[in-house]
Write a protein that holds these residues in place. Structure first.
Motif, PDB file in Angstrom:
ATOM      1  N   LYS A   1     -22.354  21.041 -27.833  1.00 13.65           N
ATOM      2  CA  LYS A   1     -23.308  22.020 -27.872  1.00 13.65           C
ATOM      3  C   LYS A   1     -24.581  21.678 -27.253  1.00 13.65           C
ATOM      4  O   LYS A   1     -25.217  22.431 -26.510  1.00 13.65           O
ATOM      5  CB  LYS A   1     -23.268  22.754 -29.256  1.00 13.65           C
ATOM      6  N   LEU A   2     -25.155  20.624 -27.610  1.00 11.52           N
ATOM      7  CA  LEU A   2     -26.594  20.117 -27.142  1.00 11.52           C
ATOM      8  C   LEU A   2     -26.416  19.785 -25.628  1.00 11.52           C
ATOM      9  O   LEU A   2     -27.559  20.015 -24.847  1.00 11.52           O
ATOM     10  CB  LEU A   2     -26.871  19.139 -27.834  1.00 11.52           C
ATOM     11  N   LEU A   3     -25.239  18.982 -25.171  1.00 14.06           N
ATOM     12  CA  LEU A   3     -25.381  18.498 -23.787  1.00 14.06           C
ATOM     13  C   LEU A   3     -24.497  19.247 -22.865  1.00 14.06           C
ATOM     14  O   LEU A   3     -24.616  19.173 -21.637  1.00 14.06           O
ATOM     15  CB  LEU A   3     -24.775  17.018 -23.950  1.00 14.06           C
ATOM     16  N   GLY A   4     -23.794  20.360 -23.322  1.00 15.79           N
ATOM     17  CA  GLY A   4     -22.861  21.123 -22.613  1.00 15.79           C
ATOM     18  C   GLY A   4     -21.736  20.569 -22.086  1.00 15.79           C
ATOM     19  O   GLY A   4     -20.952  21.116 -21.079  1.00 15.79           O
ATOM     20  N   TYR A   5     -21.317  19.272 -22.429  1.00 10.97           N
ATOM     21  CA  TYR A   5     -20.093  18.931 -22.416  1.00 10.97           C
ATOM     22  C   TYR A   5     -19.687  17.808 -23.484  1.00 10.97           C
ATOM     23  O   TYR A   5     -20.555  17.405 -24.123  1.00 10.97           O
ATOM     24  CB  TYR A   5     -20.060  17.907 -20.889  1.00 10.97           C
ATOM     25  N   ARG A   6     -18.283  17.674 -23.455  1.00  6.65           N
ATOM     26  CA  ARG A   6     -17.766  16.837 -24.432  1.00  6.65           C
ATOM     27  C   ARG A   6     -17.645  15.605 -24.225  1.00  6.65           C
ATOM     28  O   ARG A   6     -16.946  15.089 -23.501  1.00  6.65           O
ATOM     29  CB  ARG A   6     -16.377  17.354 -24.952  1.00  6.65           C
ATOM     30  N   GLY A   7     -18.820  14.551 -24.570  1.00  5.47           N
ATOM     31  CA  GLY A   7     -18.854  13.428 -24.279  1.00  5.47           C
ATOM     32  C   GLY A   7     -18.344  12.214 -25.310  1.00  5.47           C
ATOM     33  O   GLY A   7     -17.585  12.830 -26.338  1.00  5.47           O
ATOM     34  N   HIS A   8     -18.588  11.333 -25.313  1.00  2.00           N
ATOM     35  CA  HIS A   8     -18.103  10.037 -26.177  1.00  2.00           C
ATOM     36  C   HIS A   8     -18.825  10.589 -27.815  1.00  2.00           C
ATOM     37  O   HIS A   8     -19.810  10.919 -27.657  1.00  2.00           O
ATOM     38  CB  HIS A   8     -18.502   8.752 -25.936  1.00  2.00           C
ATOM     39  N   SER A   9     -17.908  10.355 -28.745  1.00  9.00           N
ATOM     40  CA  SER A   9     -18.691  10.634 -30.218  1.00  9.00           C
ATOM     41  C   SER A   9     -19.546   9.384 -30.590  1.00  9.00           C
ATOM     42  O   SER A   9     -20.390   9.633 -31.284  1.00  9.00           O
ATOM     43  CB  SER A   9     -17.556  10.901 -31.030  1.00  9.00           C
ATOM     44  N   ASP A  10     -19.451   8.197 -29.848  1.00  9.38           N
ATOM     45  CA  ASP A  10     -20.190   7.225 -30.223  1.00  9.38           C
ATOM     46  C   ASP A  10     -21.495   7.080 -29.351  1.00  9.38           C
ATOM     47  O   ASP A  10     -21.236   7.262 -28.100  1.00  9.38           O
ATOM     48  CB  ASP A  10     -19.657   5.782 -30.237  1.00  9.38           C
ATOM     49  N   ALA A  11     -22.604   6.626 -29.568  1.00  8.28           N
ATOM     50  CA  ALA A  11     -23.833   6.423 -28.429  1.00  8.28           C
ATOM     51  C   ALA A  11     -23.303   5.079 -27.954  1.00  8.28           C
ATOM     52  O   ALA A  11     -23.716   4.698 -26.763  1.00  8.28           O
ATOM     53  CB  ALA A  11     -25.076   6.196 -29.116  1.00  8.28           C
ATOM     54  N   VAL A  12     -22.933   3.983 -28.639  1.00  9.69           N
ATOM     55  CA  VAL A  12     -22.751   2.731 -28.083  1.00  9.69           C
ATOM     56  C   VAL A  12     -21.351   2.392 -28.916  1.00  9.69           C
ATOM     57  O   VAL A  12     -21.415   2.277 -30.202  1.00  9.69           O
ATOM     58  CB  VAL A  12     -23.596   1.549 -28.654  1.00  9.69           C
ATOM     59  N   ILE A  13     -20.008   2.153 -28.272  1.00  9.89           N
ATOM     60  CA  ILE A  13     -18.910   2.030 -29.020  1.00  9.89           C
ATOM     61  C   ILE A  13     -19.022   0.391 -29.199  1.00  9.89           C
ATOM     62  O   ILE A  13     -19.631  -0.581 -28.689  1.00  9.89           O
ATOM     63  CB  ILE A  13     -17.701   2.128 -28.066  1.00  9.89           C
ATOM     64  N   SER A  14     -18.329   0.063 -30.582  1.00  9.92           N
ATOM     65  CA  SER A  14     -18.511  -1.234 -30.965  1.00  9.92           C
ATOM     66  C   SER A  14     -17.827  -2.224 -30.060  1.00  9.92           C
ATOM     67  O   SER A  14     -18.619  -3.443 -29.552  1.00  9.92           O
ATOM     68  CB  SER A  14     -17.587  -1.665 -32.227  1.00  9.92           C
ATOM     69  N   GLU A  15     -16.945  -2.118 -29.193  1.00 11.53           N
ATOM     70  CA  GLU A  15     -16.622  -2.975 -28.102  1.00 11.53           C
ATOM     71  C   GLU A  15     -17.638  -3.351 -27.007  1.00 11.53           C
ATOM     72  O   GLU A  15     -17.496  -4.298 -26.322  1.00 11.53           O
ATOM     73  CB  GLU A  15     -15.136  -2.409 -27.483  1.00 11.53           C
ATOM     74  N   ASN A  16     -18.693  -2.417 -26.879  1.00  9.88           N
ATOM     75  CA  ASN A  16     -19.583  -2.490 -25.840  1.00  9.88           C
ATOM     76  C   ASN A  16     -20.966  -3.094 -26.493  1.00  9.88           C
ATOM     77  O   ASN A  16     -21.891  -3.026 -26.019  1.00  9.88           O
ATOM     78  CB  ASN A  16     -19.750  -1.095 -25.271  1.00  9.88           C
ATOM     79  N   MET A  17     -20.783  -3.779 -27.756  1.00 13.90           N
ATOM     80  CA  MET A  17     -22.081  -4.111 -28.186  1.00 13.90           C
ATOM     81  C   MET A  17     -21.735  -5.591 -28.805  1.00 13.90           C
ATOM     82  O   MET A  17     -20.760  -6.120 -29.131  1.00 13.90           O
ATOM     83  CB  MET A  17     -22.277  -3.373 -29.665  1.00 13.90           C
ATOM     84  N   VAL A  18     -22.921  -6.295 -28.828  1.00  9.94           N
ATOM     85  CA  VAL A  18     -23.087  -7.713 -29.231  1.00  9.94           C
ATOM     86  C   VAL A  18     -24.166  -7.717 -30.359  1.00  9.94           C
ATOM     87  O   VAL A  18     -25.089  -7.254 -30.000  1.00  9.94           O
ATOM     88  CB  VAL A  18     -23.247  -8.770 -28.287  1.00  9.94           C
ATOM     89  N   LEU A  19     -23.686  -8.513 -31.452  1.00  9.07           N
ATOM     90  CA  LEU A  19     -25.009  -8.665 -32.269  1.00  9.07           C
ATOM     91  C   LEU A  19     -25.891  -9.906 -32.048  1.00  9.07           C
ATOM     92  O   LEU A  19     -25.384 -10.821 -31.567  1.00  9.07           O
ATOM     93  CB  LEU A  19     -24.145  -8.896 -33.552  1.00  9.07           C
ATOM     94  N   LEU A  20     -26.837  -9.831 -32.232  1.00 14.90           N
ATOM     95  CA  LEU A  20     -27.980 -10.763 -32.013  1.00 14.90           C
ATOM     96  C   LEU A  20     -28.396 -11.666 -33.327  1.00 14.90           C
ATOM     97  O   LEU A  20     -29.106 -12.354 -33.048  1.00 14.90           O
ATOM     98  CB  LEU A  20     -29.155 -10.322 -31.030  1.00 14.90           C
ATOM     99  N   VAL A  21     -28.165 -10.932 -34.555  1.00 15.02           N
ATOM    100  CA  VAL A  21     -28.257 -11.645 -35.635  1.00 15.02           C
ATOM    101  C   VAL A  21     -27.127 -11.750 -36.220  1.00 15.02           C
ATOM    102  O   VAL A  21     -26.112 -11.074 -35.892  1.00 15.02           O
ATOM    103  CB  VAL A  21     -29.569 -10.750 -36.536  1.00 15.02           C
ATOM    104  N   SER A  22     -26.986 -12.724 -37.404  1.00 11.72           N
ATOM    105  CA  SER A  22     -25.792 -12.816 -37.985  1.00 11.72           C
ATOM    106  C   SER A  22     -25.818 -12.299 -39.309  1.00 11.72           C
ATOM    107  O   SER A  22     -26.872 -11.876 -39.886  1.00 11.72           O
ATOM    108  CB  SER A  22     -25.492 -14.276 -38.056  1.00 11.72           C
TER     109      SER A  22
END
Ligand code: GLU
Length: 371
Positions: A350-371
């Motif tokens: 509704k907000l963007l006018g298209y149905r995109g990904h439900s995540d802003a950043v998916i976990s596979e595309n993320m690295v943690l910098l703290v443990s």
């Protein structure tokens, strides 16, 4: 275990040459370059692939121009880099020609490398140079780099190249012969460390914050390089450029220099995310922080605010309580994220006018910098 056993099969090796190794008595040392070219030719005869990372552009350029800039005087250093880089490559090319080897110049900047497509292209360039028998010689493109988009030092650059090119070994040739448990210049009882398994606080404490003359790096940047290599399953050796036949011997498994053994390998994509320059920041709330720290994806609902101007597919820092806790490839542009921040995923369409990904950043595309 012997050094040979620890190293295993060294098929692809990156050799990093520091400024202090290249400049002797105020002039570029052709003897050193000839010797290294000869060692590279022997390594290649044994079926190993060799890439070189060279420093020296700024140092050689300053000498050629006869100027002595004040510290941090950027324009003159950048001018010197462009003068020095062409002298440097001419010298390398002459040395390698003696052994019938063609060289290629590859200049990198962090912002180009941080673009995922360019990073992939870099791989293609490396592979086709090597498969055509060319020795690629890398340096940072200092002539056009401003501080924000700099790798900063060639220790880091060489580790990123070794990691990107899936090298088995990075050899850092320097004016020091390896790691000691204290500064050997000041303490004559300093003990040499032949093998390091994991760079922890005790290892960092040994290195102190040593700096060398004309180059940028010291032991600290070399330890950072060891960490980057470690994550890509690449071993690293720091050895003295003055030792006879050093690069050949280090790759062949002689007990020379300090060997930093690699740890667990992480995926190439994650390594790239970690080393890419972030194009912006995503500020998140405490609920999202818990999710991210538990290796879950970042949902728009947990985003508080966006900083910077980035596109879909760029890398952004993920910030909580003022600290960068992770980095990731964003599924939406900064403008889109700003309009879906704090909102439930089902509202995205509704907000963007298209149905995109439900995540802003998916976990596979993320690295943690703290443990
Ligand atoms: N890229 C710099 C140069 O070629 C050297 C950086 C470093 O010493 O680490 O002069």
């Amino acid at each position: 275990m012997s050094r040979k056993e620890l190293l295993g099969d060294v098929r692809r090796v990156v050799i990093k040459v520091g400024t202090t190794s290249l400049i002797k008595d105020g002039a570029v040392s052709s003897d050193f370059m000839d010797s290294l070219a000869e060692q590279v030719s022997r390594l290649r005869e044994e079926g190993r692939e060799v890439l070189i990372v060279t420093s020296g552009a700024v140092g050689i350029g300053l000498k050629a121009m006869g100027v002595r800039p004040k510290p941090n005087e950027m324009p003159i250093r950048q001018a010197a880099a462009s003068v020095g880089q062409s002298i440097l490559m001419q010298k390398w090319s002459e040395s390698f020609q003696k052994y019938g080897i063609l060289t290629a110049q590859v200049l990198l900047t962090l912002d180009v490398y941080s673009d995922r497509e360019s990073a992939i292209n870099l791989n293609n360039t490396i592979e086709s140079l090597i498969s055509n028998g060319v020795v690629p010689i890398f340096n940072e493109n200092d002539a056009v780099c401003i501080t924000e988009i700099k790798f900063g030092d060639n220790d880091t650059l060489s580790a990123i190249i070794a990691s990107r090119a899936d090298a088995d070994l990075l050899i850092i040739l320097s004016d020091i012969d390896g790691l000691y448990d204290s500064n050997p210049g000041r303490n004559k009882n300093a003990k040499f460390i032949p093998v390091v398994r994991g760079v922890d606080d005790s290892i960092r404490a040994m290195a102190g914050d040593s700096e060398s003359g004309l180059g940028t790096g010291g032991m600290k940047t070399k330890l950072d390089a060891a960490v980057i290599c470690g994550e890509s399953g690449c071993n690293m050796i720091i050895a003295s450029s003055r030792a006879y036949g050093v690069a050949y011997r280090a790759a062949a498994g002689d007990e020379i220099g300090t060997l930093f053994l690699s740890g667990n390998e992480i995926s190439k994509k994650r390594r790239w995310i970690r080393s890419a320059h972030p194009s912006g920041r995503i500020y998140i709330d405490s609920g999202a922080k818990d999710a991210v720290l538990n290796h879950k994806s970042l949902l728009p609902v947990g985003i508080v605010r966006i900083e910077g101007d980035f596109g879909k597919g760029d890398v952004a820092d993920i910030v909580s309580d003022g600290a960068v806790i992770a980095k990731g490839i964003v599924s939406y542009s900064s403008k889109e994220l700003a309009s879906i921040a704090g909102r439930k995923s089902h509202e995205i369409e509704k907000l963007l006018g298209y149905r995109g990904h439900s995540d802003a950043v998916i976990s596979e595309n993320m690295v943690l910098l703290v443990s």
